[in-house]
Design a protein around this motif. Structure first.
Motif, PDB file in Angstrom:
ATOM      1  N   LEU A  89       0.819  -1.219   0.000  1.00  0.00           N
ATOM      2  CA  LEU A  89       0.000   0.000   0.000  1.00  0.00           C
ATOM      3  C   LEU A  89       0.852   1.268   0.000  1.00  0.00           C
ATOM      4  O   LEU A  89       0.322   2.374  -0.064  1.00  0.00           O
ATOM      5  CB  LEU A  89      -0.933  -0.001   1.209  1.00  0.00           C
ATOM      6  N   VAL A  90       2.158   1.099   0.065  1.00  0.00           N
ATOM      7  CA  VAL A  90       3.089   2.226   0.013  1.00  0.00           C
ATOM      8  C   VAL A  90       3.895   2.178  -1.288  1.00  0.00           C
ATOM      9  O   VAL A  90       4.221   3.215  -1.865  1.00  0.00           O
ATOM     10  CB  VAL A  90       4.036   2.212   1.237  1.00  0.00           C
ATOM     11  N   ASP A  91       4.186   1.002  -1.780  1.00  0.00           N
ATOM     12  CA  ASP A  91       5.027   0.800  -2.958  1.00  0.00           C
ATOM     13  C   ASP A  91       4.257   0.957  -4.273  1.00  0.00           C
ATOM     14  O   ASP A  91       4.843   0.926  -5.343  1.00  0.00           O
ATOM     15  CB  ASP A  91       5.664  -0.601  -2.886  1.00  0.00           C
ATOM     16  N   ASP A  92       2.960   1.140  -4.202  1.00  0.00           N
ATOM     17  CA  ASP A  92       2.089   1.313  -5.364  1.00  0.00           C
ATOM     18  C   ASP A  92       1.391   2.663  -5.182  1.00  0.00           C
ATOM     19  O   ASP A  92       0.588   2.828  -4.258  1.00  0.00           O
ATOM     20  CB  ASP A  92       1.081   0.157  -5.415  1.00  0.00           C
ATOM     21  N   LEU A  93       1.689   3.641  -6.052  1.00  0.00           N
ATOM     22  CA  LEU A  93       1.149   4.991  -5.866  1.00  0.00           C
ATOM     23  C   LEU A  93      -0.368   5.043  -5.973  1.00  0.00           C
ATOM     24  O   LEU A  93      -1.004   5.842  -5.290  1.00  0.00           O
ATOM     25  CB  LEU A  93       1.801   5.960  -6.852  1.00  0.00           C
ATOM     26  N   ARG A  94      -0.958   4.182  -6.785  1.00  0.00           N
ATOM     27  CA  ARG A  94      -2.424   4.159  -6.871  1.00  0.00           C
ATOM     28  C   ARG A  94      -3.014   3.692  -5.539  1.00  0.00           C
ATOM     29  O   ARG A  94      -3.980   4.249  -5.039  1.00  0.00           O
ATOM     30  CB  ARG A  94      -2.870   3.255  -8.010  1.00  0.00           C
ATOM     31  N   ALA A  95      -2.410   2.643  -4.965  1.00  0.00           N
ATOM     32  CA  ALA A  95      -2.866   2.152  -3.663  1.00  0.00           C
ATOM     33  C   ALA A  95      -2.597   3.205  -2.584  1.00  0.00           C
ATOM     34  O   ALA A  95      -3.428   3.411  -1.689  1.00  0.00           O
ATOM     35  CB  ALA A  95      -2.167   0.834  -3.316  1.00  0.00           C
ATOM     36  N   MET A  96      -1.450   3.873  -2.660  1.00  0.00           N
ATOM     37  CA  MET A  96      -1.128   4.905  -1.679  1.00  0.00           C
ATOM     38  C   MET A  96      -2.160   6.036  -1.710  1.00  0.00           C
ATOM     39  O   MET A  96      -2.555   6.558  -0.670  1.00  0.00           O
ATOM     40  CB  MET A  96       0.269   5.487  -1.936  1.00  0.00           C
ATOM     41  N   ASN A  97      -2.601   6.371  -2.907  1.00  0.00           N
ATOM     42  CA  ASN A  97      -3.534   7.488  -3.021  1.00  0.00           C
ATOM     43  C   ASN A  97      -4.934   7.161  -2.508  1.00  0.00           C
ATOM     44  O   ASN A  97      -5.782   8.040  -2.407  1.00  0.00           O
ATOM     45  CB  ASN A  97      -3.562   8.014  -4.452  1.00  0.00           C
TER      46      ASN A  97
END
Length: 181
Positions: A45-53
């Motif tokens: 959830l941090v290494d994927d910008l879509r998931a982070m957003n």
């Protein structure tokens, strides 16, 4: 009388400029939270910008538009974002990814004020879960020092980091509970 007022105003401006000049040359803001899940559950959830957003309070503002480029996750994944004056515009790109412990990003803001920062997320195993730290550092030019006298970035940005980390915690722990059922 006007001379006295003019001298008073000049003195106030001089004091304000001296106070700004004495502000640190580097802006550093960090917050941490305990998440009841192993680093392997937090890292995606941090290494994927879509998931982070999905949990990043800066991206959740309605005016923000995102254009993703590069790989889906890891080094080279990028997000060119733009929004209103509250969210600004710029680019964030993953520059280092060490699974499941660390993701470092280069953040370039173009608006409302130009700046470049290094953002790091560290995910350390702790007491059967993870200690997640959101850390940001960058040079603070004189205009930023003036801004910091009035707006208090530590409080403003630090509060957003706290909200984001709380949302990340909820997202990870809720997914863990759902998976256990």
């Amino acid at each position: 009388m006007l001379e006295i007022i003019g001298v008073g105003v000049a003195l106030i401006i001089a004091v304000f400029l001296v106070l700004a000049a004495r502000q640190p040359d580097v802006c550093h803001i960090a917050r941490s939270i305990f998440v009841a899940a192993p680093p392997e559950r937090v890292f995606p959830l941090v290494d994927d910008l879509r998931a982070m957003n999905e949990w990043n309070p800066f991206a959740k503002q309605p005016s923000v538009r995102n254009v993703y480029s590069g790989p889906e996750r890891g080094v080279g994944a990028a997000d060119d974002f733009s929004g209103d004056a509250g969210s600004g515009s710029g680019r964030i790109e993953i520059v280092e990814s060490i699974e499941p412990a660390k993701v470092a990003l280069a953040l370039r803001m173009d608006r409302p004020m130009k700046c470049s920062n290094r953002v790091e997320f560290t995910i350390a195993p702790q007491n059967g879960g993870s200690l997640v730290t959101w850390d940001m550092k960058g040079r603070q030019p004189f205009i930023g020092k003036l801004f910091s006298l009035v707006m208090k970035p530590e409080k403003m940005v630090g509060g957003a980091f706290e909200r984001g980390l709380a949302d990340l915690k909820t997202l990870v722990e809720t997914a863990r509970e759902e998976a256990a059922q």
